[in-house]
Design a protein around this motif. Structure first.
Motif, mmCIF file in Angstrom:
data_model
loop_
_atom_site.group_PDB
_atom_site.id
_atom_site.type_symbol
_atom_site.label_atom_id
_atom_site.label_comp_id
_atom_site.label_asym_id
_atom_site.label_seq_id
_atom_site.Cartn_x
_atom_site.Cartn_y
_atom_site.Cartn_z
ATOM 1 N N VAL A 29 0.858 -1.187 0.000
ATOM 2 C CA VAL A 29 0.000 0.000 0.000
ATOM 3 C C VAL A 29 0.891 1.232 0.000
ATOM 4 C CG1 VAL A 29 -1.798 1.289 1.217
ATOM 5 C CG2 VAL A 29 -1.824 -1.213 1.242
ATOM 6 N N TYR A 31 0.412 5.305 0.118
ATOM 7 C CA TYR A 31 -0.614 6.314 0.338
ATOM 8 C C TYR A 31 0.034 7.617 0.783
ATOM 9 C CZ TYR A 31 -0.203 5.975 5.440
ATOM 10 O OH TYR A 31 0.248 6.024 6.734
ATOM 11 N N TYR A 561 -9.275 -3.374 2.544
ATOM 12 C CA TYR A 561 -7.897 -3.788 2.798
ATOM 13 C C TYR A 561 -7.847 -5.167 3.458
ATOM 14 C CZ TYR A 561 -6.178 0.851 1.549
ATOM 15 O OH TYR A 561 -5.852 2.001 0.876
ATOM 16 N N PRO A 580 -4.755 3.932 5.116
ATOM 17 C CA PRO A 580 -5.247 2.568 5.321
ATOM 18 C C PRO A 580 -5.444 2.324 6.818
ATOM 19 C CG PRO A 580 -2.888 2.538 5.002
ATOM 20 C CD PRO A 580 -3.318 3.983 4.850
ATOM 21 N N LEU A 584 -2.240 -2.037 9.482
ATOM 22 C CA LEU A 584 -1.997 -2.753 8.227
ATOM 23 C C LEU A 584 -0.523 -3.048 8.021
ATOM 24 C CD1 LEU A 584 -3.673 -3.776 5.775
ATOM 25 C CD2 LEU A 584 -2.952 -1.704 4.585
#
Length: 610
Positions: A29, A31, A561, A580, A584
C-alpha cells in the motif's frame, strides 16, 4: 501457472539518489498526499511492461534508467531496464538496483510482433505460459496475435481507468479493439484462445462423434434428473432475486433486533457494574458506621468520666474560690498564689476537655447521621437497580422470542438459496453439455469449433460472477447481492444496475473487485495471468451516498484492505490518498508519502542531487 512477482521499481541516474519502492509478496500500500509521485509509480510500472510512453515530471529529471525487478515462477529474478522515452528494453539476470555497465542478456523491442521473438510482449507472455496465443479480432472471424498489452490493462489499472464509465474489459474505448479486448478477457477467464477456423472431420471422427453424442445424451438425462426445482434457468434467476430481496428484509430485521439486543446487554452490564459499585459502597458505609459507633461510645464514656471528676471536685471544694477549705482563711487573708492556682487550673482543664470531647461527639453524631442517610440512599438505589435488571431480563426474553422465528426464516431462505445456486450450476452444466452436443452434431469437436466473441461458457461465467459478488460482499459493499456480466456489451451489472450508470466511487470499487476477482479466478484454476494487480485510487472517492437505493456502510475501506489481505491469493499493489487501517503495516508493505510522522516526502527524494 507461471505468475510473475513485482520486486521493486527503481529510478537511477548519474549523481542521483535512487528513487525506489520495494513491493511486498502479497499486499503493498502506497498512500499519502497528492503530487508525491504515487500515480507516477503506477504509470512507470505500466511503462516497464510495454506502454509506449511515460509522462514527464520535473522530479524525474536527471534519472536515466528505470529498473523493474521481477521474480519468475521458478524463483529466478530478472531486471527490466529501460530509459525514459525509449523503444528498447534491456533484460538483466538477477536483481539490479543501481546503474550497471554489465551488458544485458537481451535487448528487446517494445512493439509486439507475431512473427518475431525479439520483443518484450512475447518475452513476458512466454514467462506466464501464454505465448503464441491468438484472439478474435472482429466479427468476421479474423484473428490477431495475443499481446501482453491485451492483458496489462486488466492487471495495471490507472486512476483514470479505475473510475471510467467504460467496462473494465473495454479500456481502450475504440470500437475496432472491442472484439479483441473481450476475447482477451475470455482467454484469461477460460484459458482457451481463438486458434483459427475449423477443419473437416474424418469418417472415423464422425463415428466417434456419434458415440460421444449418445454418451452426452445419457449424461444430459442424468444431469437433468439431478435438478431439485421444477423451473428453467430464467425462472430460477427470478426466484433468486426475490429470495435475495426477502433475505435482505429478514437480515435487516434480524440486524435491527440484534442491535437492540446488544444495546440491552450493554445496559445490563452497566447496571451490573452499578449494582456491584453500590454494594461495595454500602459495605464500606456499614463498616464505617460500626467503627464510628465504637468511637461514639468512647466519647460518651469520656464525657461521663469528666462529669464524674467535676462533680467530685465540686463536692470536695476543689473548684470553689473564697475561704480556704484547708485553713479557713478568707481570700483577703490568704497569701498570693494560695490554692487558687491549683484549683483553677484543674477546673479549667476539666471544662476544656469536656467541651472538646462534646464537640467531637457532636461532629461524630453528624457524620453518623450522614452515613446512615447514604446507606439509606444506597439501599434505595440498589432496589431500583434490581427492578431495572428484572425489566431488562424481561425485555431480553421478549427479544429472543422475536428473534427465534426470524432466525428460522433466515435459515430456510439460506437453504432455498443454496438449492437455487446448485440448480443454476446444474443448468450451466446442461447448457455446456448441449453446446458440446451441438458441436458434435455439426461434425466438429468443441475444441475445433470457432468461438464467438461472446462465447464464454456459462459455467465459467457464472463462477466468475459469483467470485466478483463474494469480493464485493466481503468488502461490505451494500446491495451487492447479484452480479452479472453481459458478454455482448462487456458491462458488469451489480444488483440490477450497470456499473457505467453508477457514481464515480462505486465504479472504482466495482472495477477493483472485477480485477481482483479475475486474478483470484485464474490463480484458483492455474490459468495464465501476469500474477499481480496494481490498483490506483480504488476507494479514494468512495463515500456514503444519499441515494435511496444504496446505503453504503462506513467501514467499506477497512474491509477492502482486510479482503485484499485475506481473500486475494496473488500480489496486489494499492495506491491511495486516504490512510489505510492503522495496523496494516503489521501484515503488508506500507509506504506513507508526506504524511504526519512519515519518513518519505514522496517517491523521489526531496533532495534529488547526491
Amino acid at each position: 501457472m507461471s505468475a510473475l512477482t513485482l520486486l521493486h521499481l527503481t529510478f537511477v541516474g548519474p549523481g542521483k539518489t535512487p528513487a525506489a519502492v520495494e513491493f511486498g509478496p502479497h499486499l503493498t500500500v502506497i498512500y499519502g498526499a497528492s503530487d508525491t509521485g504515487k500515480s507516477f509509480i503506477v504509470e512507470a510500472i505500466d511503462y516497464m511492461l510495454g506502454a509506449s510512453h511515460l509522462k514527464e515530471i520535473q522530479e524525474a529529471n536527471g534519472y536515466t534508467r528505470i529498473l523493474l525487478g521481477l521474480r519468475l515462477a521458478d524463483s529466478q529474478t530478472v531486471t527490466l531496464s529501460r530509459a525514459p522515452d525509449d523503444n528498447k528494453i534491456e533484460i538483466h539476470s538477477g536483481d539490479i538496483r543501481a546503474l550497471t555497465t554489465a551488458p544485458p542478456e537481451r535487448t528487446l523491442n517494445i512493439r509486439h510482433s507475431a512473427t518475431s521473438e525479439n520483443n518484450l510482449s512475447r518475452y513476458l507472455l512466454k514467462l506466464i505460459g501464454a505465448g503464441g496465443r491468438n484472439l478474435l479480432k472482429n466479427q468476421r472471424g479474423d484473428r490477431v496475435s495475443l499481446s501482453f498489452r491485451h492483458l496489462a490493462h486488466l492487471c495495471v489499472i490507472s486512476e483514470t481507468q479505475m473510475a471510467a464509465p467504460r467496462s473494465p474489459v473495454l479500456t481502450s474505448g475504440q470500437n475496432t479493439s472491442a472484439t479483441a479486448e473481450k476475447s482477451a478477457f475470455k482467454y484469461l477467464l477460460t484459458g482457451v484462445d481463438d486458434p483459427g477456423g475449423p477443419k473437416g472431420a474424418s469418417d472415423v471422427d464422425k463415428k466417434v462423434g456419434r458415440g460421444k453424442i449418445e454418451l452426452l445424451d445419457q449424461v444430459l438425462t442424468d444431469t437433468r434428473e439431478s435438478l431439485t426445482i421444477e423451473a428453467n434457468e430464467g425462472e430460477l434467476r427470478e426466484q433468486l432475486i426475490r429470495l435475495e430481496t426477502a433475505l435482505t428484509g429478514v437480515s435487516t430485521a434480524v440486524g435491527g433486533l440484534i442491535t437492540e439486543r446488544s444495546a440491552l446487554l450493554g445496559r445490563t452490564r452497566a447496571l451490573e457494574s452499578q449494582t456491584t459499585d453500590n454494594r461495595t459502597r454500602a459495605g464500606e458505609v456499614r463498616s464505617l458506621l460500626g467503627r464510628f459507633d465504637l468511637l461514639r461510645q468512647q466519647y460518651e464514656s469520656d464525657l461521663a468520666r469528666l462529669q464524674m471528676v467535676a462533680e467530685a471536685g465540686t463536692l470536695l471544694g476543689y473548684f470553689r474560690t473564697g475561704t480556704c477549705v484547708f485553713c479557713g482563711a478568707t481570700s483577703e487573708h490568704q497569701q498570693l498564689g494560695h490554692h487558687l492556682h491549683e484549683t483553677t487550673q484543674l477546673q479549667a482543664a476539666v471544662v476544656a476537655e469536656t467541651r472538646k470531647t462534646a464537640d467531637l461527639h457532636t461532629d461524630l453524631l453528624t457524620t453518623i447521621d450522614d452515613l446512615e442517610d447514604q446507606l439509606t440512599f444506597l439501599d434505595s438505589e440498589y432496589a431500583v437497580c434490581r427492578d431495572q435488571d428484572e425489566g431488562l431480563c424481561r425485555d431480553l426474553i421478549r427479544l429472543d422470542e422475536r428473534l427465534a422465528p426470524l432466525n428460522a426464516d433466515s435459515q430456510d431462505l439460506l437453504a432455498k438459496r443454496s438449492r437455487i445456486h446448485a440448480d443454476l450450476a446444474v443448468h450451466a452444466q446442461i447448457q455446456r453439455l448441449e453446446e458440446m452436443k451441438a458441436n458434435l452434431q455439426s461434425g466438429t469437436s468443441e475444441e475445433q469449433s470457432p468461438v464467438r466473441p461472446d462465447g464464454i461458457p456459462a459455467a465459467d461465467l457464472t463462477e466468475f460472477e459469483r467470485m466478483v459478488q463474494q469480493v464485493l460482499q466481503s468488502w461490505k459493499v451494500p446491495s451487492a447481492n447479484d452480479v452479472t456480466y453481459n458478454q455482448s456489451t462487456a458491462e458488469i451489472t451489480v444488483n440490477g444496475r450497470p456499473r457505467g450508470s453508477r457514481g464515480k466511487g462505486m465504479r472504482s470499487v466495482i472495477h477493483a473487485a472485477f480485477s481482483t476477482a479475475l486474478a483470484g479466478h485464474t490463480a484458483a484454476r492455474d490459468l495464465p495471468h501476469p500474477g499481480f494487480v496494481v490498483l490506483d485510487s480504488p476507494v479514494l472517492t468512495y463515500r456514503e451516498p444519499h441515494e435511496q437505493d444504496v446505503q453504503l456502510t462506513h467501514n467499506v475501506v477497512e474491509h477492502f484492505y482486510r479482503g485484499l489481505l485475506n481473500d486475494v491469493p496473488g500480489q496486489v499493489v494499492v495506491v491511495e490518498n486516504g490512510d489505510p487501517p492503522r495496523d496494516l503495516d503489521e501484515y503488508a508493505t506500507v509506504y506513507a508519502f508526506s504524511t504526519p510522522g512519515s519518513e518519505r516526502a514522496g517517491f523521489f527524494p526531496a533532495q534529488a542531487e547526491a
